[in-house]
Design a protein around this motif. Structure first.
Motif, mmCIF file in Angstrom:
data_model
loop_
_atom_site.group_PDB
_atom_site.id
_atom_site.type_symbol
_atom_site.label_atom_id
_atom_site.label_comp_id
_atom_site.label_asym_id
_atom_site.label_seq_id
_atom_site.Cartn_x
_atom_site.Cartn_y
_atom_site.Cartn_z
ATOM 1 N N THR A 1 -6.447 -10.381 -8.233
ATOM 2 C CA THR A 1 -7.568 -11.219 -8.654
ATOM 3 C C THR A 1 -8.147 -10.717 -9.975
ATOM 4 O O THR A 1 -8.366 -11.506 -10.906
ATOM 5 C CB THR A 1 -8.667 -11.210 -7.573
ATOM 6 N N LEU B 1 -8.315 -12.906 -13.436
ATOM 7 C CA LEU B 1 -9.567 -13.256 -14.108
ATOM 8 C C LEU B 1 -9.542 -12.764 -15.551
ATOM 9 O O LEU B 1 -9.963 -13.454 -16.476
ATOM 10 C CB LEU B 1 -10.758 -12.671 -13.345
ATOM 11 N N GLN C 1 -8.639 -19.332 -13.303
ATOM 12 C CA GLN C 1 -9.772 -19.624 -12.436
ATOM 13 C C GLN C 1 -9.246 -19.630 -11.008
ATOM 14 O O GLN C 1 -8.209 -20.241 -10.725
ATOM 15 C CB GLN C 1 -10.349 -20.996 -12.782
#
Length: 631
Positions: free
Chosen positions: A273, A277, A282
């Motif tokens: 994650t 990012l 997104q």
RNA sequence: GCCGGAGUAGCUCAGUCGGCUAGAGCAGCUGUUUUGUAAACAGCAGGUCGUGGGUUCGAGUCCCUCCUCCGGCUCCA
């Protein structure tokens, strides 16, 4: 006299000399003017000769192929009614398919192996002969070898080569060893059912797998490696690591992640994650079930229904999602997009369910419910090259972070002769394929082109990981999808004010998280580097007197973000150490009255042993450093 | 889905030719031990022998069904 070049040196030899007369003892066959040939070949004209030994891939293939003939020979002697299928060399050994009334048993394998040994020791010459097609048909018809007949029916040539040893004969292109005694050492490994020509609608044959080597030592080494591979099987390691489990009551291919496995998943997905990012993705989330309508729009309902779990709610048909793509398409379609917003990158760790056939589920590698790290990039055609380059960069970065140093990259292209089988226009295909290939070239990533391997919806790059034991694992994939934008009607408004179809790049970095973790367990043999280990530090006390101090140290470590397990039980320290060594906890902190008195701690590294005395700050510095290095 | 093999305690396994109350080690629990770098000691508890059926005086053991796992085939639009 005839001129030859032998290993690059030019010389003259007598007319009619055979390769065998020149060959060194370890030569199995030779490559003459680029063609692999038998050692019995007569040199009649200029020949550029290279010897093939077991060290060469082609040499091994020939060796194994000859062993498969030996296997068939033995089977025909013991089971005269067995019909011959095919018997090729494979990556690791060979197999031969037989049509028999009764499946082979382990006892049969033993007997066949014994007969092979007897035939090998007789040193039977293996001879190449040329038959006319008619003669060979007559021969096979006479012996009732209908599978062989089917094979030779498909050979166009009027003359067909066969290889003969003693009373056994097999149609074969060759080349082969020239004598069965060269097959020094072999073992039949397993027997399994296999459809004739891989076609489910045809009869099932019995396939015997085996391996062979020039010497008994090499065979022994190979069998030892097999044993080691078995010991590093993620299902076996899991018994000690206690990461996941499956239950008959829950169902096949459905994994329950235990606390330690869930921590591991979280470490991996947190890393994932953060990295996404950082790179402008997104993160989105989509539901586990959706109306059948959605799957009808995407086309999965027509093409993929067999693998989908369907259910009905209030008389409406629903499907449990087998793919994340349609949901991402819906998110994009929810409003109009300007070219100024592109690229849009939607990423999701989406759990999907697919009805894999019952015979294929296996451990973590083939399951019915799994989480894929899917993302769809919506961009203009002009943006595609830099998007693909960024994705490739992300894949390579991630693969490296997880300790894989060897990869295999494949570029799957379309087959332009089957144009109507594909979604999207030829222009889109040409452009996309060029983009993919260009990026690989620019990134200096070696790859293999595979024409005709592309899915119907677009070309792709696949990245396979090679683990510590040389096995390959499917991980990343970067695919163009021309189907979904068409089906969902996905556009953007361009500079010119009119609508253009958006380009969709579908990609996964880890692939299935389940399979990825299965691979990771085997790659590290369960010894995870500190950053990945479910528990990083075990705090162990020598006596009860150190328990309060142990609790303090553990609390400090947890405060510093470490994953800690404590053991203040009445066991002896040796027993506690053994227990946590077995669970492969990277670090142990051992605390007795000495440490409690001095406010220090004694560190022990998994598999290395005692590291001596440290202050808490020193230990933390060491941990942080090691975590940062991800090793 | 198909072919073959397997399923005995939480785990690893033993259980003879169909015949006494189905065993062991580890793990668990209780007690004793307060211990210094890979297993302290003792006791206790734990099983409808994967499921359902059949054969038999008698089934963990033989036969059939189904389930799950393992090795393959196949599939991976």
């Amino acid at each position: 006299m005839v001129k030859i070049t032998l290993d690059g040196v030019l010389s003259d030899v007598e007319d009619g000399i055979r390769l065998r007369d020149l060959a060194p003892p370890d030569a199995l066959a030779a490559v003459v003017n680029g063609q692999p040939v038998d050692l019995a070949t007569v040199i009649e004209e200029y020949a550029d000769i290279h010897w093939l030994t077991f060290a060469d891939e082609v040499g091994r293939e020939i060796f194994w192929h000859s062993t498969s003939h030996l296997l068939a020979h033995a089977v025909k002697r013991l089971f005269p009614r067995a019909k011959l299928g095919i018997g090729p060399a494979i990556d690791d050994g060979f197999y031969y398919d037989f049509d028999v009334d009764k499946p082979f048993t382990d006892k049969d394998l033993k007997a066949i192996e014994k007969e092979m040994r007897r035939l090998a020791s007789r040193g039977l010459p293996i001879r190449r002969r040329i038959f006319t097609k008619g003669k060979l048909e007559y021969y096979y018809r006479f012996w009732g070898e209908d599978l062989k007949l089917e094979i030779i029916e498909e050979i166009e040539d009027a003359e067909i080569s066969v290889y003969e040893q003693d009373d056994f004969l097999d149609v074969c292109r060759g080349p082969h060893l020239d004598d069965t005694s060269k097959i020094g050492s072999f073992k039949l490994l397993s027997v399994a059912g296999a459809y004739w020509r891989g076609d489910e609608s045809r009869r099932m044959l019995q396939r015997i797998y085996g391996i062979s080597f020039p010497t008994a030592e090499e065979l022994k080494d190979y069998l030892k490696r097999l044993e080691q591979a078995k010991a590093s099987d993620h299902r076996i390691l899991n018994r000690k690591l206690d990461l996941f489990d499956t239950y008959e009551e829950v169902g096949p291919g459905l994994i329950l992640w235990k606390p330690k496995g869930t921590i591991l998943r979280k470490v991996i997905t947190d890393f994932w994650t953060a990295e996404h990012l950082k790179r402008g993705y997104q993160i989105v989330t989509s539901p586990h079930i959706a109306r059948a309508e959605l799957w009808k729009i995407s086309g999965h309902y027509d093409y993929y229904k067999e693998n989908m779990y369907l259910t009905s709610i209030e008389d409406k048909e629903y499907a449990i999602k087998p793919m994340n793509c349609p949901a991402h398409m819906m998110l994009y379609r929810s409003r109009k997009h300007s070219y100024r917003e592109l690229p849009i990158r939607y990423a999701e760790l989406g759990t999907v369910y697919r009805n894999e056939r019952s015979g294929v589920v296996q451990g973590l590698l083939r399951v019915r419910g799994f989480t894929i790290d899917d993302a769809h990039i919506f961009c203009t055609p002009e943006q595609a090259p830099s998007e693909v380059a960024d994705v490739l960069d992300l894949c390579l970065f991630t693969i490296d972070a997880f300790g894989y140093s060897d990869i295999k990259v494949e570029l799957s292209l379309w087959d332009p002769d089957k144009g109507d089988k594909y979604a999207g226009t030829p222009e889109k295909w040409e452009h996309a394929q060029e983009v993919l290939e260009q990026v690989l070239v620019e990134k200096k990533t070696p790859y293999k082109r595979i024409p005709g391997e592309a899915a119907f919806y677009g070309p792709k790059i696949d990245i396979k990981l090679l683990d510590a034991l040389g096995r390959s694992w499917q991980a990343s994939t970067i695919q163009f999808d021309f189907n979904l934008p068409e089906r969902f009607g996905l556009f953007y408004v361009g500079e010119d004010g009119s609508e253009h179809e958006v380009r969709v790049i579908h990609r996964a970095v880890l692939g299935s998280l389940e399979r990825f973790i299965g691979g990771l367990i085997e790659h590290y043999k369960g010894d995870f580097p500190l950053w990945l280990a479910p528990y990083q530090v075990a705090v162990l006390t020598v006596t009860d007197a150190a328990a309060d101090y142990g609790a303090e140290v553990a609390a400090d470590l947890i405060d510093s973000g470490l994953r800690v397990v404590t053991d203040f039980s009445a066991d002896k320290i040796g027993a506690k150490i053994r227990k946590h060594e077995n669970q492969k906890v990277p670090y142990m902190i051992i605390l007795g009255t000495k440490e409690a008195g001095q406010g220090t701690l004694t560190l022990r590294r998994h598999r290395k042993g005692d590291l001596g005395s440290f202050t808490l700050a020193e230990a933390l510095r060491r941990f942080k450093q090691e975590i940062k290095q991800r090793r």
